[in-house]
Design a protein around this motif. Structure first.
Motif, short mmCIF file in Angstrom:
data_model
loop_
_atom_site.label_atom_id
_atom_site.label_comp_id
_atom_site.label_asym_id
_atom_site.label_seq_id
_atom_site.Cartn_x
_atom_site.Cartn_y
_atom_site.Cartn_z
N ASN A 168 0.79 -1.21 0.16
CA ASN A 168 0.00 -0.03 -0.11
C ASN A 168 0.77 1.28 0.09
OD1 ASN A 168 -1.68 2.37 0.63
ND2 ASN A 168 -2.99 0.92 1.85
N GLU A 169 0.91 1.78 -0.99
CA GLU A 169 1.91 3.07 -1.41
C GLU A 169 1.54 4.26 -0.38
OE1 GLU A 169 3.62 3.16 -5.80
OE2 GLU A 169 1.63 3.58 -5.43
N LYS A 170 0.25 4.45 -0.20
CA LYS A 170 -0.35 5.41 0.81
C LYS A 170 0.21 5.35 2.22
CE LYS A 170 -4.61 8.04 1.82
NZ LYS A 170 -5.88 8.24 1.66
N SER A 171 0.28 4.01 2.49
CA SER A 171 0.55 3.93 4.16
C SER A 171 2.05 3.38 4.27
CB SER A 171 -0.33 2.85 4.64
OG SER A 171 -0.15 1.77 4.11
N ASP A 172 2.73 3.11 2.97
CA ASP A 172 4.00 2.39 2.99
C ASP A 172 4.15 1.25 3.67
OD1 ASP A 172 6.60 2.17 1.92
OD2 ASP A 172 7.33 3.34 3.71
N GLY A 173 3.00 0.44 3.57
CA GLY A 173 2.98 -0.95 4.50
C GLY A 173 2.76 -2.12 3.67
N VAL A 174 2.93 -3.27 4.20
CA VAL A 174 2.90 -4.31 3.50
C VAL A 174 1.77 -5.30 4.10
CG1 VAL A 174 4.97 -4.49 2.25
CG2 VAL A 174 4.51 -5.82 4.16
N GLN A 175 1.26 -6.23 3.45
CA GLN A 175 0.26 -7.11 3.78
C GLN A 175 0.36 -8.57 3.10
OE1 GLN A 175 -1.67 -6.97 6.24
NE2 GLN A 175 -1.66 -4.85 7.10
N PHE A 176 0.21 -9.51 3.61
CA PHE A 176 0.29 -10.90 2.91
C PHE A 176 -0.97 -11.39 2.55
CE2 PHE A 176 4.52 -11.74 5.57
CZ PHE A 176 5.11 -10.63 4.63
N ILE A 177 -1.25 -12.26 1.50
CA ILE A 177 -2.59 -12.63 1.12
C ILE A 177 -2.30 -14.26 0.71
CG2 ILE A 177 -3.58 -10.73 0.44
CD1 ILE A 177 -2.87 -11.64 -2.63
N ASP A 178 -3.28 -14.81 0.66
CA ASP A 178 -3.22 -16.07 0.15
C ASP A 178 -2.65 -17.12 1.16
OD1 ASP A 178 -3.72 -18.57 -1.32
OD2 ASP A 178 -2.26 -18.22 -2.82
N TYR A 179 -3.34 -17.30 2.41
CA TYR A 179 -3.02 -18.40 3.30
C TYR A 179 -3.48 -19.58 3.06
CZ TYR A 179 -1.29 -13.91 5.97
OH TYR A 179 -0.62 -12.72 6.32
N GLU A 180 -3.52 -20.01 2.07
CA GLU A 180 -3.92 -21.54 1.84
C GLU A 180 -3.04 -22.48 2.45
OE1 GLU A 180 -4.96 -24.41 -2.05
OE2 GLU A 180 -4.64 -22.40 -2.26
N TYR A 181 -1.74 -22.07 2.40
CA TYR A 181 -0.82 -23.05 2.87
C TYR A 181 -0.30 -22.90 4.20
CZ TYR A 181 -0.87 -24.83 -1.91
OH TYR A 181 -1.22 -25.36 -3.10
N SER A 182 -0.76 -21.81 4.93
CA SER A 182 -0.32 -21.40 6.20
C SER A 182 -0.41 -22.28 7.05
CB SER A 182 -0.85 -20.12 6.64
OG SER A 182 -2.38 -20.56 6.93
N GLY A 183 0.66 -22.48 8.04
CA GLY A 183 0.33 -23.21 9.34
C GLY A 183 1.65 -23.51 9.96
#
Length: 301
Positions: A168-183
């Protein structure tokens, strides 16, 4: 990668939406989802774009705020800190988490095809993919060699490729998506897998794998954030950075092998228009190429 996540008593209930998004009409499904999650967004001002080799990933743009997956990674420090925050989550209420990486890998191995109906595809498979005996031997070796590295088991994303990172350029932050394989999985696997993904998916180029200098900077930022989120007040030592460097590069082997097996299965059964067999060959070849080099690394005393 593990299918169990223990939440402490009193944890807030995770919201559940009874809503299905169909690939054949993903825009309409995405807008229905946004109506629930972002009711202030006006549908006529939202644009969508979809892609993904294993499942559909949507890019949404609204009012100049770019919720978009960049083809070039955003600042490394942001990604390192975000991953450290996930790894520091303590959601098992005193229970000691275990990785099921090897169990899942063996399950994938059992599902890999032995033949293809198309003769040209089958010939390519036989010619360019190591035979089952070799794959099984490598898998058994890895479980012994990598499990002994002492990498802690933490809550992992397990599929942190570039297009699963939103900047997100506006907040200069990152988020992760697609947690299908998370654990729960080995800390070093998650980082090594992320470094492997610098090479891309559609046009794989392993010259983009981060060099030692870049890795050491990234790993120091990660460890500083990890300690901060774990509430540990201690400086990060050179020994800690070097230890993680060795663990990460050796666990990167498991990442290549895991996704190589996954791609072999997809090559037989997936209806997605993607050269999964070619991708499997690339990942398994890179595993074999990297193995002598990274296994020559030694953990610091």
């Amino acid at each position: 990668m593990a299918n169990y996540i223990h939440l402490p008593p009193g944890s807030p209930e995770v919201p559940r939406l009874e809503l299905t998004v169909l690939e054949s009409d993903y825009r309409e499904g995405a807008l229905r989802l946004l109506k629930e999650l972002r009711p202030e967004w006006r549908p006529e001002e939202v644009t969508t774009q979809g892609w993904g080799p294993s499942n559909l990933i949507l890019c949404l743009l609204f009012w100049g705020v770019r919720y978009i997956v960049f083809p070039v990674l955003p600042p490394f420090r942001l990604i390192a800190r975000r991953l450290a925050k996930i790894h520091a989550i303590h959601a098992h209420n005193g229970w000691i988490p275990k990785s099921n990486l090897w169990l899942k890998m063996r399950a994938y191995f059992s599902l890999t095809p032995t033949e293809f109906p198309d003769r040209l595809v089958h010939d390519r498979f036989v010619r360019d993919v190591p035979n089952r005996a070799v794959l099984e031997q490598e898998m058994a070796w890895m479980e012994v060699a990598l499990s002994s590295l002492g990498s802690p088991v933490v809550l992992c994303h397990n599929d942190l490729l570039c297009k699963n990172i939103i900047y997100n350029e506006k907040s200069d932050g990152v988020q992760f998506i697609d947690y299908e394989y998370s654990g729960y999985n080995y800390q070093a696997y998650d980082i090594g897998n992320h470094f492997n993904e610098f090479a891309g998916v559609n046009e794989v180029d392993y010259s983009l794998y981060p060099d030692r200098v870049l890795q050491l900077h990234w790993l120091r930022d990660y460890l500083e954030a990890y300690k901060q989120f774990k509430g540990v007040r201690a400086e990060v030592s050179e020994n800690e950075v070097e230890r993680l460097y060795v663990q990460v590069n050796q666990f990167a082997l498991a990442s290549h092998f895991f996704w190589g097996l996954w791609a072999l299965i997809q090559a037989k059964y997936s209806k997605i228009d993607f050269d999964f067999l070619g991708y499997a060959i690339v990942r398994l070849n890179q595993y074999l190429k990297m193995k002598p080099e990274v296994m020559g690394l030694s953990l610091p005393e």
